[in-house]
Design a protein around this motif. Sequence first.
Motif, short mmCIF file in Angstrom:
data_model
loop_
_atom_site.label_atom_id
_atom_site.label_comp_id
_atom_site.label_asym_id
_atom_site.label_seq_id
_atom_site.Cartn_x
_atom_site.Cartn_y
_atom_site.Cartn_z
N ILE A 206 0.85 -1.15 0.08
CA ILE A 206 0.05 0.16 0.02
C ILE A 206 0.94 1.27 -0.03
N MET A 207 1.88 1.13 1.01
CA MET A 207 2.78 2.37 1.14
C MET A 207 3.47 2.67 -0.28
N TYR A 209 2.08 1.93 -3.18
CA TYR A 209 1.25 2.34 -4.37
C TYR A 209 0.89 3.95 -3.94
N GLY A 211 3.33 5.93 -2.88
CA GLY A 211 4.27 6.93 -3.42
C GLY A 211 5.59 6.89 -2.30
N ALA A 212 5.54 5.76 -1.41
CA ALA A 212 6.73 5.85 -0.46
C ALA A 212 7.96 5.55 -1.08
N THR A 213 8.94 6.11 -0.73
CA THR A 213 10.18 5.36 -1.20
C THR A 213 10.66 4.28 -0.68
N TYR A 216 12.02 4.97 2.84
CA TYR A 216 10.95 5.45 3.69
C TYR A 216 10.48 4.09 4.45
N GLN A 298 9.83 -4.23 -3.79
CA GLN A 298 9.96 -4.29 -5.57
C GLN A 298 8.40 -4.12 -6.11
N VAL A 299 7.60 -3.22 -5.80
CA VAL A 299 6.29 -3.27 -6.15
C VAL A 299 6.16 -2.28 -7.11
N GLU B 51 4.27 0.07 -12.31
CA GLU B 51 4.35 -1.36 -11.85
C GLU B 51 5.08 -2.14 -12.75
N ARG B 71 14.19 4.34 -11.58
CA ARG B 71 13.36 3.67 -10.39
C ARG B 71 13.02 4.91 -9.51
N PRO B 75 8.42 6.52 -7.00
CA PRO B 75 7.47 7.46 -5.88
C PRO B 75 6.98 8.60 -6.26
N ARG B 78 4.01 8.07 -8.56
CA ARG B 78 2.80 7.75 -7.90
C ARG B 78 2.16 9.00 -6.86
N ARG B 79 2.82 9.76 -6.37
CA ARG B 79 2.54 10.86 -5.58
C ARG B 79 1.52 11.86 -6.32
N MET B 83 -4.65 6.53 -6.09
CA MET B 83 -5.05 4.94 -6.29
C MET B 83 -6.08 4.60 -5.58
N PHE B 102 -1.11 9.87 6.22
CA PHE B 102 0.10 8.99 5.79
C PHE B 102 0.29 9.61 4.33
N LEU B 106 3.81 11.59 3.26
CA LEU B 106 5.02 11.33 2.22
C LEU B 106 5.66 12.21 1.42
#
Lengths: 299, 238
Positions: A206-207, A209, A211-213, A216, A298-299, B51, B71, B75, B78-79, B83, B102, B106
């Motif tokens: 979930i993190m 998706y 946008g968490a690095t 993080y 690795q998502v 993905e 890569r 993130p 995705r921000r 989703m 949360f 980020l």
Amino acid sequence: MSIRAFFNSIREGFQGMLRHPLVTLASISTILLMLLIMSMFIIFSADARHIMKNVGQQPPIEVYMKLNGSEEERAAITKYLSEDKKQVLFFEAATPEQNYNQFKTNLGSSSSILDDFDYNTYLPYTYRVQLVKPSFAGDVVMHLEAFPGVNKVMQEQQVMIFLTKAMNWVNVGTASAFAVLFLISLFIISNMVRISVYSRATEISIMKYIGATNAYIRLPFVVEGAMVGLISAVCAWGITYLAYSKIFTMLMSKVDPGSFYAILPMHSLSTLVLLVCAFSGVLIGAFGSGVSVRKYIQV
Amino acid sequence: MIRFDNVHKTYKTGTDALRGVSFKVEDGEFLFIIGKSGSGKSTIIKLITREEKPTQGFVFVDRFPISKMQRSLIPVLRRHIGMIFQDFRLIESKNVFENIAFAGELVGMPRKKLIQTVDIVLSVVGLRNKAAAMPQELSGGEQQRVAIARAMVNDPKLILADEPTGNLDPQTSESIMALLEEINRNGTTVVICTHDSNLVDRMKKRVIEIEAGRIIRDDMDSGYTVCAVAPHAEGGKS
């Protein structure tokens, strides 16, 4: 990563430890056991090195001067031995009279047979030399033999060679044991942390998706692993401290601390053991966790 | 906002998921992607969120070149995307407020602004009084609303929803779609992959239909099937 996000990750790491108390306990126990064995090796090798160093200095090199040697020749040797502090730990010069008296003392009750002995004619000046390391013997002997007034240099060559080899083996053995134990600990902790990571796999995805690095996501697990490692290290140090202090008291109660077979007291090993345990524990915990979580980010 | 140029995707197993897909989604559009299971809908979503990478062709999402993107930029991409999933994907150990906040944390949103923003999005989805509740205490519809609130918190340009009503009853589905339509009306691009024919038919939006990895239909103001197309909506894109 913002500063607040960074501190949130740290907080998450601490919370993670409490989230799965049994896994945390199992991880601490595993690392603790490994660190205890590691501490035993550290102490054993430190004691072995200490004893060998002392033993290496015990059989001194004996230098016999020529009977008709001059004052200048003796002064040259004294100068050399005084200046070579890197290799020479200690030296002692003895006059023919001192050697005569020593000889008489060694003879004990039969010493009267030497009463008329003319020591100035038959006994030479001598030097007793103790080295910093047994491995320096070859170099020092070569130098001493080159002096013009020297008749003979005696040394326990075989003992010196054995001690040098033995010390190398202890060093290699310690390093190997350290490496093997380190790898085993790493493997075990990474499997332990994998359980913790697996239980949070959904959360991690979930993190990702959102946008968490990777950093993080990984940081809380690394903090968790490092904390587990640190707690294990402190426990391992405490147990080692108490156990070795007890052993030291038992073994050394009737032994002169200055003797060559005296082992080191705990207070002189304490900092070394704590530092090695803390460094290894934190490294094993943090690295093991970081590696385990890699697969899931690795998502 | 989104551009697919002759995109092919073949998985390592040898499955050809997409075979030369090309389409464009403008800023502020509302798009349904429909098709049978295994037709390639999810692959499109996976390519948009990076993905997966296309085997051939180019994908651009809000100026991010997906095919050649580093890569480390994933993130960041995705921000920019909110989703929404069929199974809501809320973090069970965090309450409603924390789940939404949360996403803002980020991007380093200041604490004060974050609290205000979460409060606003909770009001928009009608869950202001549930901020302290845990996800498992909420109904399916409420959980999906929380997921929508989380998707909105960073004010994304694009909302991607993969079967957002798949686990909901018809009435709740209607309200969720109404919410997404409202978000779209405020300028956010919304892309929804769905099987829900009733909703697609009722909403009359642009529909892209995928079959065996190819686009077989791309119609404006359309329905789930061709026969559902209203007479005034014949000026489709394809």
